[in-house]
Design an enzyme around this catalytic site. Structure first.
Site, PDB file in Angstrom:
ATOM      1  N   LYS A  71       0.797  -1.235   0.000  1.00  0.00           N
ATOM      2  CA  LYS A  71       0.000   0.000   0.000  1.00  0.00           C
ATOM      3  C   LYS A  71       0.827   1.281   0.000  1.00  0.00           C
ATOM      4  O   LYS A  71       0.381   2.294  -0.534  1.00  0.00           O
ATOM      5  CB  LYS A  71      -0.933   0.011   1.203  1.00  0.00           C
ATOM      6  CG  LYS A  71      -1.978  -1.063   1.057  1.00  0.00           C
ATOM      7  CD  LYS A  71      -2.984  -0.983   2.129  1.00  0.00           C
ATOM      8  CE  LYS A  71      -4.001  -2.073   1.866  1.00  0.00           C
ATOM      9  NZ  LYS A  71      -5.128  -2.005   2.744  1.00  0.00           N
ATOM     10  N   GLY A 132       0.576   0.405  10.243  1.00  0.00           N
ATOM     11  CA  GLY A 132       0.825   0.143   8.832  1.00  0.00           C
ATOM     12  C   GLY A 132      -0.156   0.911   7.943  1.00  0.00           C
ATOM     13  O   GLY A 132      -0.741   1.919   8.371  1.00  0.00           O
TER      14      GLY A 132
HETATM   15  P1  NDP Z   1       1.027  -3.438   6.940  1.00  0.00           P
HETATM   16  O1  NDP Z   1       1.994  -4.510   6.590  1.00  0.00           O
HETATM   17  O2  NDP Z   1       1.159  -2.098   6.325  1.00  0.00           O
HETATM   18  O3  NDP Z   1       1.055  -3.212   8.556  1.00  0.00           O
HETATM   19  C1  NDP Z   1       0.981  -4.319   9.429  1.00  0.00           C
HETATM   20  C2  NDP Z   1       0.884  -3.802  10.860  1.00  0.00           C
HETATM   21  O4  NDP Z   1       0.768  -4.945  11.723  1.00  0.00           O
HETATM   22  C3  NDP Z   1       2.120  -3.046  11.331  1.00  0.00           C
HETATM   23  O5  NDP Z   1       1.756  -2.072  12.287  1.00  0.00           O
HETATM   24  C4  NDP Z   1       2.949  -4.170  11.990  1.00  0.00           C
HETATM   25  O6  NDP Z   1       3.848  -3.689  12.981  1.00  0.00           O
HETATM   26  C5  NDP Z   1       1.841  -4.937  12.663  1.00  0.00           C
HETATM   27  N1  NDP Z   1       2.224  -6.315  12.952  1.00  0.00           N
HETATM   28  C6  NDP Z   1       2.287  -7.358  12.082  1.00  0.00           C
HETATM   29  N2  NDP Z   1       2.678  -8.476  12.724  1.00  0.00           N
HETATM   30  C7  NDP Z   1       2.855  -8.126  14.025  1.00  0.00           C
HETATM   31  C8  NDP Z   1       3.248  -8.836  15.189  1.00  0.00           C
HETATM   32  N3  NDP Z   1       3.519 -10.135  15.160  1.00  0.00           N
HETATM   33  N4  NDP Z   1       3.311  -8.165  16.376  1.00  0.00           N
HETATM   34  C9  NDP Z   1       3.018  -6.839  16.446  1.00  0.00           C
HETATM   35  N5  NDP Z   1       2.639  -6.100  15.355  1.00  0.00           N
HETATM   36  C10 NDP Z   1       2.565  -6.743  14.174  1.00  0.00           C
HETATM   37  O7  NDP Z   1      -0.407  -4.079   6.679  1.00  0.00           O
HETATM   38  P2  NDP Z   1      -1.806  -3.305   6.445  1.00  0.00           P
HETATM   39  O8  NDP Z   1      -1.885  -2.178   7.401  1.00  0.00           O
HETATM   40  O9  NDP Z   1      -2.004  -3.038   5.028  1.00  0.00           O
HETATM   41  O10 NDP Z   1      -2.885  -4.438   6.812  1.00  0.00           O
HETATM   42  C11 NDP Z   1      -3.079  -4.854   8.164  1.00  0.00           C
HETATM   43  C12 NDP Z   1      -4.398  -5.636   8.274  1.00  0.00           C
HETATM   44  O11 NDP Z   1      -5.486  -4.788   7.946  1.00  0.00           O
HETATM   45  C13 NDP Z   1      -4.512  -6.824   7.316  1.00  0.00           C
HETATM   46  O12 NDP Z   1      -5.089  -7.895   8.022  1.00  0.00           O
HETATM   47  C14 NDP Z   1      -5.483  -6.370   6.250  1.00  0.00           C
HETATM   48  O13 NDP Z   1      -6.205  -7.448   5.700  1.00  0.00           O
HETATM   49  C15 NDP Z   1      -6.375  -5.447   7.031  1.00  0.00           C
HETATM   50  N6  NDP Z   1      -7.000  -4.373   6.265  1.00  0.00           N
HETATM   51  C16 NDP Z   1      -8.150  -3.842   6.714  1.00  0.00           C
HETATM   52  C17 NDP Z   1      -8.676  -2.740   6.122  1.00  0.00           C
HETATM   53  C18 NDP Z   1      -9.858  -2.041   6.656  1.00  0.00           C
HETATM   54  O14 NDP Z   1     -10.433  -2.477   7.605  1.00  0.00           O
HETATM   55  N7  NDP Z   1     -10.241  -0.935   6.095  1.00  0.00           N
HETATM   56  C19 NDP Z   1      -8.091  -2.179   4.930  1.00  0.00           C
HETATM   57  C20 NDP Z   1      -6.865  -2.786   4.587  1.00  0.00           C
HETATM   58  C21 NDP Z   1      -6.337  -3.837   5.232  1.00  0.00           C
HETATM   59  P3  NDP Z   1       5.340  -3.241  12.565  1.00  0.00           P
HETATM   60  O15 NDP Z   1       5.218  -1.846  12.008  1.00  0.00           O
HETATM   61  O16 NDP Z   1       6.090  -3.285  13.848  1.00  0.00           O
HETATM   62  O17 NDP Z   1       5.839  -4.238  11.549  1.00  0.00           O
END
Ligand code: NDP
Length: 291
Positions: A71, A132
């Site tokens: 994204k 994220g």
């Molecule tokens: P990104 O990869 O941009 O961000 C992922 C986030 O999750 C980061 O903050 C990351 O932290 C955190 N994270 C992942 N694994 C862990 C872990 N084990 N422990 C702690 N933190 C963790 O992904 P997106 O933001 O694009 O998507 C995230 C979710 O949102 C997905 O499930 C997606 O399907 C869903 N989604 C929902 C939407 C909505 O409701 N409108 C729209 C788009 C997506 P760090 O920065 O430390 O890596």
């Protein structure tokens, strides 16, 4: 020749991609309205994203969605950004306008439509777990909707700081950062907790957030961005503690509606998205039956 065998193309780039139900919903909508457009669900690795967008241009696609982990990275491969995408610096939907691909963002808007079923964010204190692309989109829309305070808790301090600086710099909402290294304790002044991480997404449906669930008190609104499964482990735990937990099918419906509206400019596809949702629920029932 009575008909063209050259369909117009749309689709999605993500990794992983197999759990993404958008193709079932959008193709059902196209089919219902007799639109000769295909939606291709593609698994694209981060190092191949640039080539994938070049492919889209070469093949004349009319638009595409992008999800994890593209994204933010996709911005470098586009020709411009719409208004909210420019503030968020994240894109979930690229639309061809003339010969240019313009990045838009419907993530936060779709989420907010669903959240409003439970609570009006104006004047509220909101905890956002994650920083994220989804968190950024939702944080900006919450701020535009008048949220009083957003506490961002993130594992990576740098990424969390970027979101907090964005909210403090470009909106009127006050934002602060918690470097998330131990079980998160939800304070009593919190009105809403949002899981905006990817923890709990299919197939890792039993993964647990580092959250002290004892601090989830009755009346607190707990919302989850995870689209699949519709009822996450967090939602089940929150409901068991008397919290109000979000309606994920409504969230998916709102996201699909906004993406289709942007790509085609036709709101009347909403009805067909309902049909797509029933296809998704059928797949979910099959998945549940397999478990
Ligand atoms: P990104 O990869 O941009 O961000 C992922 C986030 O999750 C980061 O903050 C990351 O932290 C955190 N994270 C992942 N694994 C862990 C872990 N084990 N422990 C702690 N933190 C963790 O992904 P997106 O933001 O694009 O998507 C995230 C979710 O949102 C997905 O499930 C997606 O399907 C869903 N989604 C929902 C939407 C909505 O409701 N409108 C729209 C788009 C997506 P760090 O920065 O430390 O890596």
């Amino acid at each position: 020749m009575t008909r063209s065998f050259l369909s117009r193309l749309t689709g999605s780039f993500a990794m992983p991609a197999a759990e993404n139900p958008t193709v079932a919903m959008v193709e059902a909508a196209y089919h219902h309205h007799d639109l000769d457009i295909r939606y291709i669900n593609c698994e694209v690795a981060p190092e191949n994203l640039g080539d994938a967008v070049k492919g889209v241009r070469a093949m004349g696609w009319i638009g595409f969605n992008c999800s994890i982990p593209h994204k933010v990275a996709v911005i470098d491969h586009l020709d411009g950004l719409g208004e909210s995408a420019a503030v968020m610096r994240a894109v979930n939907c690229a639309v061809r306008r003339g010969d240019k691909f313009i990045g838009e963002n419907t993530d936060g808007k779709g989420f907010l439509l669903s959240l409003r079923n439970a609570i009006d964010p104006a004047g509220k204190t909101i905890v956002m777990l994650g920083a994220g692309g989804a968190a950024r989109a939702i944080g900006v829309e919450l701020a535009f909707a008048g949220a009083k305070r957003i506490i961002v808790a993130n594992r990576s301090e740098l990424r969390g700081r970027e979101l907090v600086d964005l909210l403090n710099g470009k909106t009127k909402t006050s934002a602060e950062l918690v470097h998330w290294r131990e079980p998160y304790e939800v304070s009593t002044e919190t009105d809403v907790v949002i899981n905006a991480t990817s923890i709990g997404l299919y197939p890792n449906v039993d993964a647990r957030l580092d959250l002290n669930t004892e601090t989830l008190r009755p009346g607190l609104v707990v919302a989850d961005v995870i689209p699949n499964p519709p009822k996450t482990r967090l939602a089940r735990e929150a409901l068991a503690r008397g919290c109000a937990a979000g309606d994920h099918l409504a969230l998916i419906l709102n996201l699909a509606l906004l993406c289709v509206w942007l790509t085609r400019g036709v709101l009347w596809l909403l009805m067909a998205v309902g049909h797509g949702l029933s296809c998704f629920m059928l797949r979910q029932m099959e998945y549940d039956a397999d478990r």
